[in-house]
Design a protein around this motif. Structure first.
Motif, PDB file in Angstrom:
ATOM      1  N   LEU A 195     113.193 -46.129  42.636  1.00  0.00           N
ATOM      2  CA  LEU A 195     113.980 -44.916  42.098  1.00  0.00           C
ATOM      3  C   LEU A 195     113.040 -44.199  40.950  1.00  0.00           C
ATOM      4  O   LEU A 195     113.373 -43.095  40.748  1.00  0.00           O
ATOM      5  N   LEU A 196     112.017 -44.726  40.669  1.00  0.00           N
ATOM      6  CA  LEU A 196     110.906 -44.032  39.750  1.00  0.00           C
ATOM      7  C   LEU A 196     109.796 -44.671  39.806  1.00  0.00           C
ATOM      8  O   LEU A 196     109.462 -45.829  40.013  1.00  0.00           O
ATOM      9  N   ASN A 197     108.700 -43.487  40.210  1.00  0.00           N
ATOM     10  CA  ASN A 197     107.331 -44.048  40.258  1.00  0.00           C
ATOM     11  C   ASN A 197     106.391 -43.763  39.085  1.00  0.00           C
ATOM     12  O   ASN A 197     106.378 -42.451  38.748  1.00  0.00           O
ATOM     13  N   LEU A 198     105.662 -44.734  38.633  1.00  0.00           N
ATOM     14  CA  LEU A 198     104.607 -44.455  37.606  1.00  0.00           C
ATOM     15  C   LEU A 198     103.349 -44.466  38.099  1.00  0.00           C
ATOM     16  O   LEU A 198     102.945 -45.428  38.811  1.00  0.00           O
ATOM     17  N   TYR A 199     102.648 -43.803  37.717  1.00  0.00           N
ATOM     18  CA  TYR A 199     100.969 -43.547  37.964  1.00  0.00           C
ATOM     19  C   TYR A 199     100.173 -43.488  36.652  1.00  0.00           C
ATOM     20  O   TYR A 199     100.583 -42.872  35.660  1.00  0.00           O
ATOM     21  N   PHE A 200      99.129 -44.402  37.004  1.00  0.00           N
ATOM     22  CA  PHE A 200      98.335 -44.702  35.718  1.00  0.00           C
ATOM     23  C   PHE A 200      97.024 -44.441  36.003  1.00  0.00           C
ATOM     24  O   PHE A 200      96.309 -44.886  37.268  1.00  0.00           O
TER      25      PHE A 200
END
Length: 383
Positions: A195-200
């Protein structure tokens, strides 16, 4: 016999491909710390996911390392341990679901043992048992460990979700490019859905091109990985995304006092210390469509958020006491909270809004600049 052999070969190849795809899916949605799988989820009671950003600790040698830019009466008893205490207080008060360290975690030039410095810098996160993630800045590698060496040590630490680089990607610039998925609440219909995508991303340290001076930037290989990853994730769901790296994009210079929340106190002209060339990553972010906010560090006296073409560009503000700052201006940290919508039947839906605020390292951990970064519209898109 020949037909049977062909059937067996086709079956084995199909099974191998299926296992490869399934392995990639597991690696993209979760990470491992000492063999223990850790899956990020929204809280089932509040329907929230909270991220604590820690920018620019500049940790060196613990109590032997003096503070910079504090009031005269603070110098005698101020050290890296003040940074440690600030993190511990923030963890205790906020109880985040994820801690993100956005670079210059240690100050390599003043570090006698980078491994010991990293262990001490990340110790509050490790001891809290809260998942944490790291990207590198431009000062981390200025001791005896390379950027690759730093990330290899970090990914082996307890409770970290940091990755050396994306699983299955052979060619990519930098170290510490990866993504994490935040799934729905346990046991819900979205429990296996991000439901939430995190990119590093690794924004580098300094330019390696002789004709281009200044800081590093996010390279085409990293942008291609981001585009491919974003497209893959958006085929599964239209979840919003957030991006974390260290060096600000040139587009951070687009704001004046009328269109941002926070302060821009960095001295000099320009007041934004981005790369001297524009690699086009902001355009790539806009084109992908899922990232709603970007969070960086690097410029310690900037802590603002401003919206440009539907994306919020945010600083955290300086956290560490061995980092330059401004005497009398409190060190600070940024908190981001994504909240799910509550359906009529009482279950949790998709992300309804994303908000942020900062806390100051004062007696009350004062909250400032509470603002909504993104809200889901009735059509399912955001504004």
């Amino acid at each position: 016999m020949g037909r049977l052999l062909r059937i067996i070969i086709v079956f084995i190849c199909s099974l191998s491909l299926l296992l490869s795809v399934n392995t990639e899916e597991v690696q993209s949605s979760s990470s491992f710390s000492n063999g223990i799988q850790q899956l990020l989820r929204f809280d089932k009671n509040k329907g929230e996911f909270k991220i604590l950003q820690v920018a620019d600790m500049h940790y060196a040698n613990g109590k032997k390392t003096a503070c910079e830019d504090v009031l005269p009466e603070q110098y005698a008893h101020c050290s890296d341990l003040n940074t440690t205490l600030f993190i511990e207080r923030m963890i205790q008060v906020e109880k985040p679901d994820l801690i993100v360290f956005t670079g210059d975690n240690i100050y390599g030039t003043d570090t006698t043992d980078p491994v010991a410095s990293m262990n001490a810098a990340f110790a509050p996160a490790v001891s809290s048992n809260i998942p944490w993630a790291v990207v590198l800045g431009n000062h981390d590698q200025e001791s005896t460990l390379s950027r690759e060496g730093l990330m290899k040590h970090i990914v082996g630490m307890n409770h970290t979700l940091s990755q050396l680089n994306p699983f299955g990607v052979d060619v990519i610039d930098g170290f510490g490019n990866y993504n994490l998925e935040v799934h729905g609440t346990e046991g819900s219909s979205s429990g296996n859905e991000s439901l939430l995508n995190l990119y590093f991303l690794d924004s580098g340290d300094y330019s390696t091109v002789p004709a281009i001076p200044g800081y590093g930037w996010i390279k085409p290989s990293q942008q291609f990985w981001f585009q491919q990853t974003s497209m893959k994730l958006q085929r599964k769901s239209k979840a919003p995304g957030l991006a974390y790296f260290h060096i600000p994009l040139p587009e951070y210079s687009s704001f004046d006092s009328s269109n941002y929340t926070g302060v821009k106190l960095e001295p000099g002209n320009p007041t934004i210390s981005s790369a001297s060339v524009n690699s086009g990553f902001f355009t790539t972010l806009v084109g992908a469509g899922d990232v709603k906010a970007v969070f960086v560090g690097h410029d310690h006296l900037n802590d603002f958020c401003g919206e440009l073409t539907g994306i919020n560009l945010c600083y955290a503000g300086g956290f560490g006491y061995h980092a330059y700052g401004k005497a009398g201006w409190s060190r600070r940290s940024r908190v981001v909270v994504a909240s799910l919508e509550k359906k009529s039947n009482g279950s949790w839906g998709a992300v309804e809004f994303i908000k942020t605020y900062k806390r100051l390292d004062d007696g009350n951990l004062t909250v400032i600049d509470d603002q909504v970064l993104w809200t889901k519209t009735p059509s399912g898109n955001g504004r």
